[in-house]
Design an enzyme around this catalytic site. Structure first.
Site, PDB file in Angstrom:
ATOM      1  N   LYS A  58       0.822  -1.231   0.000  1.00  0.00           N
ATOM      2  CA  LYS A  58       0.000   0.000   0.000  1.00  0.00           C
ATOM      3  C   LYS A  58       0.852   1.276   0.000  1.00  0.00           C
ATOM      4  O   LYS A  58       0.487   2.268  -0.618  1.00  0.00           O
ATOM      5  CB  LYS A  58      -0.949  -0.008   1.208  1.00  0.00           C
ATOM      6  CG  LYS A  58      -2.054  -1.062   1.103  1.00  0.00           C
ATOM      7  CD  LYS A  58      -3.020  -0.982   2.282  1.00  0.00           C
ATOM      8  CE  LYS A  58      -4.080  -2.058   2.193  1.00  0.00           C
ATOM      9  NZ  LYS A  58      -5.054  -1.993   3.301  1.00  0.00           N
ATOM     10  N   ARG A 109       4.286   6.129  18.496  1.00  0.00           N
ATOM     11  CA  ARG A 109       3.667   5.868  17.196  1.00  0.00           C
ATOM     12  C   ARG A 109       2.257   6.488  17.127  1.00  0.00           C
ATOM     13  O   ARG A 109       1.848   7.032  16.115  1.00  0.00           O
ATOM     14  CB  ARG A 109       3.590   4.352  16.996  1.00  0.00           C
ATOM     15  CG  ARG A 109       3.741   3.944  15.577  1.00  0.00           C
ATOM     16  CD  ARG A 109       3.929   2.465  15.414  1.00  0.00           C
ATOM     17  NE  ARG A 109       3.587   2.085  14.057  1.00  0.00           N
ATOM     18  CZ  ARG A 109       3.094   0.915  13.710  1.00  0.00           C
ATOM     19  NH1 ARG A 109       2.883  -0.014  14.613  1.00  0.00           N
ATOM     20  NH2 ARG A 109       2.814   0.647  12.450  1.00  0.00           N
TER      21      ARG A 109
END
Ligand code: NDP
Length: 272
Positions: A66, A156
Site C-alpha cells: 500500500k 507511534r
C-alpha cells in the site's frame, strides 16, 4: 474489449476482492475482468506498469504494497496522501491516481449499515498502524467531535495523531490512560488476528454506542467479547468495511454504486 482490473498483494490467496468485484460487475452487466496477482517483494512497480501495458484500468492493492502504491502515483487523493498509503489505483490518460478507501468504507459501514451517525461522537481508535491512519480523515470528515488514539507504542500513536495537523481534535495516549466516555470504540490493532485483544480497560466500553473490530471473519473476537461484557450497545466486525471499500472502488472506476447488503450477509461470520 473487456476492461481489466486486479488486486496485487503477497500473500493473495485470502483475498475476497475478485468475488466482490465480479458480483458487482454482474449487477450491472459490466464487461470487466478481475484477477488476483501475487507479487514478489521488489517487483510491485514493474508489475503495475506491465498490467497497464496489457490493458489494466485499475488495481486494488493489499499488504505489503500500500505504501509503494501511494508513492508511485502521479496524483494522490487526500485520503491516500494523508496516510501515505493507497488501497486503490486508477489509470487514466497515462496517469496513475491513488486513493485509500479503507477508512471511507469503515465510515460508510458505520453510518449506513449499522445506523450509527459519527457526527459529534467521541471515538477511540486502538492501534496506530495503516488501518488507524486510514480511518482518521474520513472520521473527521464525518464530523466526529474527538478522536483518541491509544497504542502500545505511544510515540507511534502521537505520530499518527499529528497527521491531520490542526484539523479536528485528535490526541494520543497509552491504554492505561483510557477512561469511560467513548461513544464509538474501534479496534484498529491486528491483535484479533492472533486471538488477542488490545489492553483496553473494561471501563472504557461503559455506555458505548458501538464497539467495532476492523478485523473480519473471526467471529466474536476477544475485543468484541470484552465490549459485550461491558455492555456496549452494538458490536460489529469489519466485514461491512471490507465490502463497502470495494463498493467505493467500483464506483470510482465504473461510476455505479453496487448493492452491498447481500454480499455482507454472505461473508458474515456470526459474532457468537
Ligand atoms: P498494522 O500492522 O499496520 O498495525 C498493527 C497495529 O496493531 C499496531 O498499532 C500495533 O501496535 C497493534 N498491535 C498488534 N498486536 C497488538 C496487541 N496484541 N495488542 C495491542 N496492539 C497490538 O496493521 P493494519 O493497520 O494493516 O491492520 C489492523 C487491523 O485492521 C487488522 O485486524 C486488519 O485485518 C484490519 N483491517 C481490516 C480491513 C477491512 O476492510 N475490514 C482493512 C484493513 C485492515 P504497536 O504499534 O504498539 O506495535
Amino acid at each position: 474489449m473487456t476492461d481489466r482490473y486486479a488486486v496485487f498483494g503477497n500473500p493473495i490467496a485470502q483475498t475476497k476482492s475478485p468475488k466482490l468485484h465480479t458480483a458487482f460487475a454482474e449487477q450491472f452487466g459490466e464487461d470487466m475482468s478481475y484477477e488476483a496477482w501475487e507479487i514478489e517483494a521488489g517487483g510491485f512497480e514493474e508489475a503495475v506498469h506491465a498490467f497497464i501495458e496489457h490493458g489494466g484500468q485499475g488495481l486494488n492493492v493489499t499488504a505489503p504494497f500500500k505504501v509503494e502504491a501511494e508513492a508511485m502515483a502521479d496524483d494522490s487523493r487526500e485520503s491516500a496522501a494523508i496516510c501515505g498509503a493507497a488501497n486503490c489505483l486508477k489509470f487514466e490518460d497515462g496517469r496513475i491516481i491513488a486513493e485509500n478507501f479503507d477508512g471511507i468504507g469503515l465510515v460508510r459501514d458505520i453510518r449506513r449499515n449499522l445506523g450509527v451517525d459519527p457526527k459529534g461522537k467521541r471515538v477511540l481508535i486502538a492501534g496506530a498502524g495503516g488501518a488507524a491512519r486510514g480511518a482518521l480523515e474520513p472520521l473527521i470528515e464525518a464530523g466526529v467531535a474527538e478522536i483518541v488514539i491509544a497504542n502500545r507504542s505511544v510515540e507511534r500513536a502521537q505520530e499518527v495523531a499529528g497527521l491531520l495537523g490542526p484539523r479536528g481534535s485528535i490526541t494520543a495516549c497509552g491504554y492505561e490512560a483510557l477512561e469511560p466516555g467513548f461513544d464509538i470504540l474501534l479496534n484498529g490493532t491486528s491483535a484479533s488476528l492472533a486471538g488477542a485483544a488490545p489492553p483496553i480497560p473494561g471501563v472504557a466500553f461503559v455506555g458505548a454506542e458501538l464497539a467495532y473490530d476492523l478485523a473480519y471473519g473471526k467471529g466474536l473476537t476477544p475485543f468484541l467479547a470484552q465490549a459485550k461484557e461491558y455492555r456496549a450497545r452494538q458490536i460489529a466486525d469489519g466485514v461491512g468495511m471490507l465490502v463497502e471499500q470495494a463498493a467505493e472502488a467500483f464506483h470510482w472506476w465504473r461510476g455505479k454504486w453496487p448493492e452491498t447488503s447481500a454480499l455482507i450477509a454472505e461473508l458474515t461470520v456470526p459474532l457468537e
